[in-house]
Design an enzyme around this catalytic site. Structure first.
Site, PDB file in Angstrom:
ATOM      1  N   LYS A 118      52.595  43.492  37.056  1.00  0.00           N
ATOM      2  CA  LYS A 118      52.491  42.078  36.704  1.00  0.00           C
ATOM      3  C   LYS A 118      52.972  41.901  35.277  1.00  0.00           C
ATOM      4  O   LYS A 118      52.576  42.651  34.381  1.00  0.00           O
ATOM      5  CB  LYS A 118      51.029  41.633  36.838  1.00  0.00           C
ATOM      6  CG  LYS A 118      50.797  40.154  36.555  1.00  0.00           C
ATOM      7  CD  LYS A 118      49.330  39.810  36.777  1.00  0.00           C
ATOM      8  CE  LYS A 118      49.087  38.331  36.503  1.00  0.00           C
ATOM      9  NZ  LYS A 118      47.670  37.963  36.659  1.00  0.00           N
TER      10      LYS A 118
ATOM     11  N   TYR B 174      49.189  45.482  34.495  1.00  0.00           N
ATOM     12  CA  TYR B 174      49.518  44.218  33.825  1.00  0.00           C
ATOM     13  C   TYR B 174      50.190  44.516  32.488  1.00  0.00           C
ATOM     14  O   TYR B 174      49.580  45.036  31.564  1.00  0.00           O
ATOM     15  CB  TYR B 174      48.231  43.424  33.591  1.00  0.00           C
ATOM     16  CG  TYR B 174      48.413  41.936  33.341  1.00  0.00           C
ATOM     17  CD1 TYR B 174      49.664  41.346  33.189  1.00  0.00           C
ATOM     18  CD2 TYR B 174      47.293  41.111  33.261  1.00  0.00           C
ATOM     19  CE1 TYR B 174      49.794  39.994  32.975  1.00  0.00           C
ATOM     20  CE2 TYR B 174      47.411  39.743  33.044  1.00  0.00           C
ATOM     21  CZ  TYR B 174      48.663  39.188  32.904  1.00  0.00           C
ATOM     22  OH  TYR B 174      48.784  37.839  32.688  1.00  0.00           O
TER      23      TYR B 174
ATOM     24  N   THR C  83      41.511  34.637  33.455  1.00  0.00           N
ATOM     25  CA  THR C  83      40.878  33.348  33.702  1.00  0.00           C
ATOM     26  C   THR C  83      39.381  33.506  33.908  1.00  0.00           C
ATOM     27  O   THR C  83      38.600  32.604  33.593  1.00  0.00           O
ATOM     28  CB  THR C  83      41.521  32.675  34.930  1.00  0.00           C
ATOM     29  OG1 THR C  83      42.934  32.592  34.728  1.00  0.00           O
ATOM     30  CG2 THR C  83      40.969  31.283  35.156  1.00  0.00           C
TER      31      THR C  83
END
Length: 301
Positions: A158, A133, A46
């Site tokens: 994640k 991730y 983001t």
């Protein structure tokens, strides 16, 4: 380090000439931290990690750490080509980050053993704890996930793939073989939409980009989930999160662009996105406004 609550993934503000707007970033972070997240993850997806050079990245992390003032942990993104990933990791440590979110290696696909080596080399370059991730070209098997989870500095995994069967196998494998505190995170875009499914396999933590522009909706959803308020959860999923995801899916990159535009419309001028992302069209901005209004109405119903 154990995280809890809503995880805040701020945007990276740019000014009118495209430079990082440090004062606006500090305000964005302070406003978000005041709302009560469990952690701040800066310069990640983001936050347009893909569009930052190392110097900009280090300034973003330092400003975020200073603005957070120790109230919650600050994690920073790092990823790409191995030598560059190490440079980002070192920059995050210099800037005072509490940990790293390790993004996938650049472009190339690899077997699980190669991903283990990648994580080994990155963690050797920093003293920071690391959350790995899994998404895009970084796809783990249960065996490679166990090897990565056993590395001393790796504290979490994640998932951004969305393969529930595969993730369930990984969760069970790590829990049976890894003897240390370890956390799992739902990292799908607009993760709230899949929170019920991920909670079913034991993955309760998740990223919330919505927290950037509507912390009231984000926290309202989180609290409803924690309280097992199924009616409110379903109302928010139906009236807000599903329409937001449908709008997001209309244009590649809108997972970031819509969030940044929504922050602007909430009153903080964080600028637009850097190429190759594009800013939302006026038509889509009007739709975004309607969706946010519907989300707030769902909270009050």
């Amino acid at each position: 380090m154990q995280l809890d609550g809503v995880l805040f993934f701020p945007v990276t503000p740019f000014d009118s000439v495209g430079a990082v707007a440090e004062d606006v970033l500090a305000e964005h972070i302070k406003h978000g931290v005041a709302a009560g997240p469990g952690g701040v993850f800066v310069a990640c997806g983001t936050g347009e990690f893909n569009a930052l050079d190392v110097d900009e990245f280090e300034r973003v992390v330092r400003v975020s750490v200073e603005a957070t003032a120790g109230r919650v942990p600050v994690f920073a993104g790092a990823g790409g080509a191995l030598p560059v990933t190490k440079r980002f990791a070192e920059a995050a440590e210099r800037a005072g980050a509490d940990g790293l979110l390790l993004l996938p290696p650049y472009l190339v696909s690899s077997p699980g053993s190669g991903l283990v080596r990648f994580v080994e080399e990155v963690t050797a370059a920093t003293d920071l704890p690391v959350i790995v991730y899994q998404r895009n070209n970084a796809v783990l098997t249960p065996d490679s996930a166990i090897q990565i989870a056993q590395l001393p500095k790796v504290i979490g995994l994640k998932d951004g793939l969305g393969d529930i069967d595969q993730m369930q196998r990984i969760v069970l494998a790590i829990r049976s073989k890894v003897d240390k505190p370890f956390q799992f995170f739902n990292g799908l875009p607009t993760a709230e939409l899949t929170v019920p499914a991920y909670r079913g396999i034991g993955v309760e933590l998740y990223s919330s980009a919505v927290f950037c522009f509507a912390p009231d909706i984000s926290l309202g959803f989180y609290n409803a989930v924690q309280a097992n308020d199924t009616a409110l959860v379903n109302r928010l999923l139906t009236d807000f999160y599903l329409p937001l995801v449908e709008l997001r899916d209309k244009v590649p990159g809108y997972a970031v662009s819509l969030v940044k535009a929504a922050v602007v419309r909430s009153g903080l001028d964080v600028g637009g996105v850097r190429p190759p992302l594009i800013d939302p069209t006026p038509e889509h901005l009007a739709e975004l406004d309607r969706i946010i209004a519907a989300g707030r109405a769902a909270l009050e119903a």
